[in-house]
Design an enzyme around this catalytic site. Structure first.
Site, mmCIF file in Angstrom:
data_model
loop_
_atom_site.group_PDB
_atom_site.id
_atom_site.type_symbol
_atom_site.label_atom_id
_atom_site.label_comp_id
_atom_site.label_asym_id
_atom_site.label_seq_id
_atom_site.Cartn_x
_atom_site.Cartn_y
_atom_site.Cartn_z
ATOM 1 C CG ASP A 119 -2.099 0.918 1.098
ATOM 2 O OD1 ASP A 119 -3.228 0.426 0.978
ATOM 3 O OD2 ASP A 119 -1.893 2.163 1.086
ATOM 4 C CG PHE A 169 -29.683 -7.954 1.950
ATOM 5 C CD1 PHE A 169 -29.013 -8.956 2.636
ATOM 6 C CD2 PHE A 169 -29.030 -6.760 1.719
ATOM 7 C CE1 PHE A 169 -27.712 -8.768 3.091
ATOM 8 C CE2 PHE A 169 -27.726 -6.554 2.167
ATOM 9 C CZ PHE A 169 -27.071 -7.573 2.851
ATOM 10 N NE ARG A 176 -15.917 4.329 3.260
ATOM 11 C CZ ARG A 176 -15.120 3.420 2.714
ATOM 12 N NH1 ARG A 176 -14.602 3.615 1.519
ATOM 13 N NH2 ARG A 176 -14.839 2.308 3.349
ATOM 14 C CB ALA A 180 -38.263 -1.822 6.324
ATOM 15 N N GLY A 181 -35.620 -0.055 6.682
ATOM 16 C CA GLY A 181 -34.822 0.846 7.515
ATOM 17 C C GLY A 181 -34.695 2.204 6.862
ATOM 18 C CG LEU A 205 -14.728 -9.775 1.243
ATOM 19 C CD1 LEU A 205 -13.342 -9.376 1.731
ATOM 20 C CD2 LEU A 205 -15.018 -11.236 1.549
ATOM 21 N NE ARG A 206 -22.082 -10.413 4.892
ATOM 22 C CZ ARG A 206 -22.680 -11.375 5.600
ATOM 23 N NH1 ARG A 206 -23.932 -11.227 5.985
ATOM 24 N NH2 ARG A 206 -22.037 -12.474 5.934
ATOM 25 C CB CYS A 253 -20.372 -1.782 -1.719
ATOM 26 S SG CYS A 253 -18.721 -2.260 -1.246
ATOM 27 C CE LYS A 280 -18.844 -6.175 -5.236
ATOM 28 N NZ LYS A 280 -17.681 -6.157 -4.414
HETATM 29 C C1 UDX Z 1 -22.256 -5.023 0.612
HETATM 30 C C2 UDX Z 1 -22.524 -6.466 0.148
HETATM 31 O O1 UDX Z 1 -23.345 -7.132 1.121
HETATM 32 C C3 UDX Z 1 -21.229 -7.204 -0.063
HETATM 33 O O2 UDX Z 1 -21.502 -8.495 -0.592
HETATM 34 C C4 UDX Z 1 -20.368 -6.398 -1.048
HETATM 35 O O3 UDX Z 1 -19.133 -7.033 -1.258
HETATM 36 C C5 UDX Z 1 -20.151 -4.979 -0.542
HETATM 37 O O4 UDX Z 1 -21.418 -4.367 -0.309
HETATM 38 P P1 UDX Z 1 -21.631 -3.849 2.920
HETATM 39 O O5 UDX Z 1 -21.964 -2.578 2.205
HETATM 40 O O6 UDX Z 1 -20.343 -3.943 3.642
HETATM 41 O O7 UDX Z 1 -21.646 -5.095 1.888
HETATM 42 O O8 UDX Z 1 -22.774 -4.160 4.017
HETATM 43 P P2 UDX Z 1 -24.248 -4.785 3.988
HETATM 44 O O9 UDX Z 1 -24.389 -5.592 5.226
HETATM 45 O O10 UDX Z 1 -24.558 -5.446 2.718
HETATM 46 O O11 UDX Z 1 -25.191 -3.497 4.177
HETATM 47 C C6 UDX Z 1 -25.280 -2.440 3.238
HETATM 48 C C7 UDX Z 1 -26.354 -1.451 3.666
HETATM 49 O O12 UDX Z 1 -27.651 -1.998 3.468
HETATM 50 C C8 UDX Z 1 -26.293 -1.039 5.144
HETATM 51 O O13 UDX Z 1 -26.526 0.348 5.257
HETATM 52 C C9 UDX Z 1 -27.426 -1.829 5.769
HETATM 53 O O14 UDX Z 1 -27.971 -1.212 6.915
HETATM 54 C C10 UDX Z 1 -28.432 -1.845 4.639
HETATM 55 N N1 UDX Z 1 -29.385 -2.962 4.745
HETATM 56 C C11 UDX Z 1 -28.941 -4.251 4.584
HETATM 57 C C12 UDX Z 1 -30.738 -2.712 4.962
HETATM 58 O O15 UDX Z 1 -31.155 -1.554 5.104
HETATM 59 N N2 UDX Z 1 -31.609 -3.767 4.985
HETATM 60 C C13 UDX Z 1 -31.203 -5.061 4.832
HETATM 61 O O16 UDX Z 1 -32.072 -5.956 4.860
HETATM 62 C C14 UDX Z 1 -29.831 -5.309 4.633
#
Ligand code: UDX
Length: 452
Positions: free
Chosen positions: A38, A267, A345, A270-271, A166-167, A278, A221
């Site tokens: 890096d 997924f 972010r 609701a929120g 990855l999450r 991402c 992806k």
């Molecule tokens: C996501 C993808 O899950 C992952 O596979 C990819 O590689 C990168 O993007 P990430 O952004 O790290 O991962 O987190 P994730 O857990 O997917 O949540 C993303 C957003 O969606 C969060 O703000 C979360 O609160 C929101 N979310 C997720 C909801 O509002 N409702 C859900 O049911 C799930």
């Protein structure tokens, strides 16, 4: 360090030590020698001492262990790539101002890797893990690598697309137990190298492999992220309808839908909308890409539109509860875009707070991990508390913006005491059972008023 002759295990280099690159490096170092590269000297300094430069669940102990036993080294010098069998590119692909992805880091990483492996006879495969628009591995990475290395792909040197899923906050777990491995090799050499490497790493736990063209791998992806984001916006749209239907509850709608195996239950929570590094960026990039292909991206545009307006929905619920927010004290619990991370972010808490403040509310906030990031982003427009109870004390309304487990422990009695008898809760993450707060004025995303 173990000499090359002592083992035929592949040596790995990982270029770009963000949460994807560093989590991958920390996991792979349990089996292989890994060099992290890096350009950020401060970051390399920290990792070299076994310290994680950001919060990621389970990362710190892995770094400590593998830096100590010499399996993980890190450097700012690309020459390590010439001593590696597999070089992963995991640099960032942020959105440019126009919404398209900015490939400058991918380009410069490819250039430097090419220069490092020029003149080397070592059979090296370069693996593109960064999220890139279809065609990038073949028409951007390949020519730069070939030109800067003077070598031809397929001849003892290979290039392969291999997106990650990855999450944040679960990157270690997701690296160790991925749902699938997607590879899009440019050449037979890289295909064999990458598959053999993953078989060595996962052994009997080898995940299913989807082997396809690099363009398809890159599209998988984007399609995965856009689909998940669309599920979230879909349920948030249904949530808005539930809010207008007395006696309805979006969580029950999601449960009823999710039991259909064609839909699935994940997924559909609701929120306040999706955030993070991402989903917003990737959906926007896919919209732009579709347009360039001459394909109408209306579903994806709607996904973004629902997401962008969901914070307004949270604010209007707050206004409904307080009549007006002007001059009212509001506690926002949760600033990170997800629990288990300090990342703010695209967190929906940020637009919610900005809107409340612009309407004259006095906002105080607390997050178990994301306070530093929030202070940098929001500065003095709000006040910051050192814990949830202090944040809630004396406020007119509590809004839950991140589903941190510690917020679930707040009790009815405690809130009644802290809020001076008048408890108002707006649960934007649906972490509470409303029955738990019998004396409270309780509203939540996707919850219709009870029938009187
Ligand atoms: C996501 C993808 O899950 C992952 O596979 C990819 O590689 C990168 O993007 P990430 O952004 O790290 O991962 O987190 P994730 O857990 O997917 O949540 C993303 C957003 O969606 C969060 O703000 C979360 O609160 C929101 N979310 C997720 C909801 O509002 N409702 C859900 O049911 C799930």
């Amino acid at each position: 360090m173990m000499a090359r002759e002592e083992t035929d295990e592949p040596r790995i280099a990982i270029v770009g030590l963000g949460y994807v690159g560093l989590s991958t490096a920390a996991c792979l170092a349990s089996k292989f020698h890994v060099t992290g590269i890096d350009l950020d000297l401060a970051k390399i300094g920290l990792i070299g001492k076994g310290r994680a430069p950001f919060l990621e669940k389970g990362l710190q102990p892995l770094l400590e262990a593998h830096v100590r036993n010499g399996m993980l080294q890190c450097t700012t010098n690309y020459s390590a790539a010439s001593d590696s069998d597999i070089v992963f590119i995991t640099v960032g692909t942020p959105s440019s101002k126009s919404g398209e992805i900015d490939l400058s880091q991918v380009r410069s990483a490819s250039q430097s890797i090419g220069e490092a492996i020029a003149g080397s006879n070592r059979p090296t495969t370069v693996v593109v893990k960064s999220t890139v628009i279809p065609g990038t591995t073949r028409s951007v990475v390949k020519p730069i690598l070939e030109q800067s290395s003077g070598r031809t792909s397929g001849e003892g040197f290979g290039i392969c697309s291999n997106p990650e899923f990855l999450r944040e906050g679960q990157a270690i777990e997701d690296t160790l137990n991925p749902s699938r491995i997607v590879i899009g090799p440019i050449d037979q050499f890289s295909r064999d190298q990458v598959l053999s490497f993953y078989r060595k790493f996962y052994g009997a736990q080898m995940p299913p492999v989807v082997e396809t063209s690099p363009e398809t791998a890159e599209l998988i992806k984007y399609s995965s992220n856009a689909f998940l984001a669309t599920k979230i916006s879909f349920i948030n749209l249904i949530a808005r309808m539930c809010e207008k239907i007395p006696g309805s509850d979006v969580n029950d709608v999601a449960r009823g839908m999710g039991l259909d195996p064609r839909i699935g239950s994940l997924f559909l929570q609701a929120g306040p909308g999706f955030g993070g590094s991402c989903f917003p960026k990737d959906v926007q990039a896919l919209v732009d890409y579709a347009k360039r292909l001459g394909v109408d991206p209306s579903i994806l545009e709607s996904t973004l539109k629902v997401n962008e307006t969901q914070p307004d929905n949270v604010v209007s619920q707050a206004e409904k509860m307080l009549n007006r927010v002007d001059g009212k004290k509001i506690a926002v619990l949760g600033l990170a875009f997800n629990p288990n991370t300090d990342d703010i972010r695209e967190s929906r808490a940020i637009p919610v707070i900005r809107k409340l403040v612009s309407k004259g509310a006095m906002v105080g906030a607390y997050d178990p991990m994301a306070m530093d990031g929030a202070k940098r982003e929001l500065g003095p427009i709000i006040t910051y508390s050192t814990n949830a109870k202090a944040c809630v004390k004396g406020t007119d309304l509590v809004i839950i913006m991140t589903a941190w487990p510690e917020f679930m422990d707040l009790s009815n009695d405690e809130l009644t005491r802290l809020m001076g008898g008048r408890v108002r809760i707006l649960d934007a993450r649906r972490i509470y059972d409303p029955a738990r707060f019998p004396n409270a004025e309780f509203t939540a995303i996707g919850l219709g008023n009870p029938h009187d």
